[in-house]
Design an enzyme around this catalytic site. Sequence first.
Site, short mmCIF file in Angstrom:
data_model
loop_
_atom_site.label_atom_id
_atom_site.label_comp_id
_atom_site.label_asym_id
_atom_site.label_seq_id
_atom_site.Cartn_x
_atom_site.Cartn_y
_atom_site.Cartn_z
N ARG A 204 2.65 -20.81 1.79
CA ARG A 204 2.25 -22.04 1.09
C ARG A 204 0.87 -22.46 1.60
O ARG A 204 0.73 -22.75 2.80
CB ARG A 204 3.24 -23.18 1.37
CG ARG A 204 4.69 -22.85 1.05
CD ARG A 204 5.02 -23.06 -0.41
NE ARG A 204 6.35 -22.58 -0.74
CZ ARG A 204 7.41 -23.38 -0.93
NH1 ARG A 204 7.29 -24.68 -0.79
NH2 ARG A 204 8.58 -22.85 -1.25
N GLU A 206 -0.73 -24.99 2.14
CA GLU A 206 -0.59 -26.44 2.27
C GLU A 206 -1.94 -27.04 2.65
O GLU A 206 -2.49 -26.72 3.69
CB GLU A 206 0.44 -26.78 3.37
CG GLU A 206 1.85 -26.27 3.11
CD GLU A 206 2.59 -27.05 2.04
OE1 GLU A 206 2.08 -28.11 1.60
OE2 GLU A 206 3.68 -26.59 1.64
N ARG A 212 5.39 -31.18 9.64
CA ARG A 212 6.54 -30.49 9.06
C ARG A 212 6.19 -29.37 8.09
O ARG A 212 7.08 -28.79 7.47
CB ARG A 212 7.51 -31.48 8.42
CG ARG A 212 6.90 -32.34 7.34
CD ARG A 212 7.83 -33.50 7.08
NE ARG A 212 8.05 -33.76 5.68
CZ ARG A 212 9.14 -34.34 5.21
NH1 ARG A 212 10.14 -34.64 6.01
NH2 ARG A 212 9.27 -34.61 3.94
N HIS A 213 4.91 -29.07 7.97
CA HIS A 213 4.49 -28.01 7.05
C HIS A 213 3.74 -26.90 7.77
O HIS A 213 2.88 -27.17 8.60
CB HIS A 213 3.59 -28.57 5.95
CG HIS A 213 4.32 -29.43 4.98
ND1 HIS A 213 4.34 -30.79 5.07
CD2 HIS A 213 5.07 -29.11 3.90
CE1 HIS A 213 5.08 -31.29 4.08
NE2 HIS A 213 5.54 -30.28 3.37
N GLU A 347 13.99 -33.44 5.09
CA GLU A 347 14.48 -32.46 4.11
C GLU A 347 14.50 -31.07 4.75
O GLU A 347 13.50 -30.58 5.23
CB GLU A 347 13.53 -32.44 2.91
CG GLU A 347 13.91 -31.38 1.89
CD GLU A 347 12.71 -30.94 1.04
OE1 GLU A 347 11.94 -31.81 0.60
OE2 GLU A 347 12.58 -29.72 0.85
N SER A 350 16.27 -27.29 -0.19
CA SER A 350 16.22 -27.65 -1.61
C SER A 350 17.08 -26.65 -2.35
O SER A 350 17.08 -25.47 -2.00
CB SER A 350 14.81 -27.54 -2.17
OG SER A 350 14.08 -28.67 -1.84
N ARG A 398 12.07 -25.69 10.25
CA ARG A 398 12.50 -27.11 10.19
C ARG A 398 13.86 -27.30 10.83
O ARG A 398 14.12 -28.30 11.49
CB ARG A 398 12.58 -27.58 8.74
CG ARG A 398 11.23 -27.85 8.18
CD ARG A 398 11.26 -29.03 7.24
NE ARG A 398 9.98 -29.10 6.59
CZ ARG A 398 9.78 -29.59 5.38
NH1 ARG A 398 10.81 -30.07 4.70
NH2 ARG A 398 8.58 -29.64 4.87
P1 AMO Z 1 11.23 -25.84 -1.33
O1 AMO Z 1 9.82 -25.62 -1.73
O2 AMO Z 1 11.71 -27.27 -1.31
O3 AMO Z 1 12.21 -25.07 -2.30
O4 AMO Z 1 11.48 -25.19 0.09
C1 AMO Z 1 12.77 -25.11 0.65
C2 AMO Z 1 12.77 -25.51 2.12
O5 AMO Z 1 11.77 -24.78 2.83
C3 AMO Z 1 11.20 -25.60 3.83
N1 AMO Z 1 9.75 -25.74 3.60
C4 AMO Z 1 8.81 -25.62 4.55
N2 AMO Z 1 8.89 -25.39 5.86
C5 AMO Z 1 7.75 -25.30 6.56
N3 AMO Z 1 6.52 -25.41 6.01
C6 AMO Z 1 6.38 -25.64 4.68
N4 AMO Z 1 5.17 -25.71 4.14
C7 AMO Z 1 7.56 -25.77 3.89
N5 AMO Z 1 7.79 -25.98 2.57
C8 AMO Z 1 9.12 -25.96 2.42
C9 AMO Z 1 11.90 -26.92 3.79
C10 AMO Z 1 12.39 -26.97 2.36
O6 AMO Z 1 13.50 -27.81 2.22
N6 AMO Z 1 12.67 -22.19 -4.48
C11 AMO Z 1 13.07 -23.44 -3.84
C12 AMO Z 1 14.43 -23.30 -3.19
C13 AMO Z 1 15.59 -23.15 -4.15
O7 AMO Z 1 15.70 -23.99 -5.07
O8 AMO Z 1 16.37 -22.22 -3.96
C14 AMO Z 1 12.08 -23.79 -2.76
O9 AMO Z 1 11.33 -22.97 -2.26
O10 AMO Z 1 12.96 -26.87 4.74
#
Ligand code: AMO
Length: 424
Positions: A204, A206, A212-213, A347, A350, A398
């Site tokens: 990502r 970001e 948290r990212h 969170e 998801s 996380r």
């Molecule tokens: P989503 O984008 O919400 O959902 O990601 C799911 C979980 O991944 C973690 N997360 C991260 N951890 C660290 N750094 C980040 N940048 C980051 N972004 C997300 C979180 C988050 O809850 N395809 C959907 C999932 C699905 O519906 O099956 C998805 O990727 O813990």
Amino acid sequence: MRRTLASALPAATPGEEVRLQGWVHRRRELARVTFLVLRDRSGLAQVVLPAGTALPPEETPVEVTGLATANDQAPGGVEVTEATVVALSDDAETPAVELWRPSLDASLPTLLDHAATTWRHPVQRAKWELAAASLRGFRETLDADGFTEVHSPKLVEQATESGANVFTVDYFGRPAYLAQSPQFYKQQLVGVFERVYEVGPVFRAEPHDTVRHLAEYLSLDVELGFVEDHREVMACLRDVVAGMVDGIRRYGASAVERLGIELPVVPEPIPLLHFRDALSIAGAPADEPDLSPAHERALGEWAMAEHGSDFVLVEGYPTANRAFYSHPDPQDPHWSRAFDLIFRGIELVSGAQRLHRYDDYVRTLEQRGYPYEPYATYVEAFRRGIPPHGGFAIGLERWVARLVEAPNIREVTLFPRDLHRLAP
Ligand code: AMO
């Protein structure tokens, strides 16, 4: 002679000759003796040598041979005496932090810049041991429930989650992306295996620096076919998270002890709120489209106060605000069959029931103003018989960050990648 691990030394017969290998954790020069504390993957062992014995510096790998000798003062009640110490490499340079201290007292940049050595600290290392034990629990739970482990490509043609935060790479002269999630592949593989999971890195781009990212994290993805609705998916999630805690209990007990943490209890069922009620509990306006980090914190506090639970599920997020593949609530399509799991106020997961009919995909793409062409191969899979299905993704870093209550996700990530960091 076979190698004895530090953790097995207490079981050695007194007077038995032993051979240990590890790192010089600490040297202590006293008036009448010299102590060497040796560290290996299993723990620490004490070696006693005559005063004035020259030893390689801390962090040098060594081999020690000597006699196992009972001593109440030694860790585990047994130490090594009459020892010979042989260095297995050149003298190690002095590390950036004193690894022999019981707690690792270093700033985050120091920890990260020197990751290859700071991770050696027994307490620091324990954080990743929690991750590894959680992964074992994750896999064991799903393996026992008819899931097949899959691995999908990380070089992809199309963004899956949103167009904005993707990394572009040069793929033989044309643009490709690093996968933001295995989403499209896990759904297509439901058509093959019914139930799949994947443990793999996702990327990502970001643009913000948050605690948290990460730009690369480990996603624990699950997808299952022939479901009634998202509630069935949430029940699976509950068992998976319980399996991860159980994995830690079985495979990470020593890490839990070193960290001095309390493992969460996963209630059956996990308290569940509709998005509307979640907003009201968090004190947010009723037309708010999503939950902010502050709302999630408030919901975490509510779950603890009302249910004594570290976990709370929120279902029914507004459809317009979730990924296009999310299934709307058939009673009221304004709301979706998408959910999040909040763990200790953040969170963690998801998930959703997904659309599974080709026409629904075409209509949704149209409604959202997304072009068809980039999604064609994915969407056309739904013409070939994909059953009702749903799934979720857990962010591993996380999870561990909340388990150890680390203020910053980077503290539990072996080699974090973010806006500013591409090394080590
Ligand atoms: P989503 O984008 O919400 O959902 O990601 C799911 C979980 O991944 C973690 N997360 C991260 N951890 C660290 N750094 C980040 N940048 C980051 N972004 C997300 C979180 C988050 O809850 N395809 C959907 C999932 C699905 O519906 O099956 C998805 O990727 O813990």
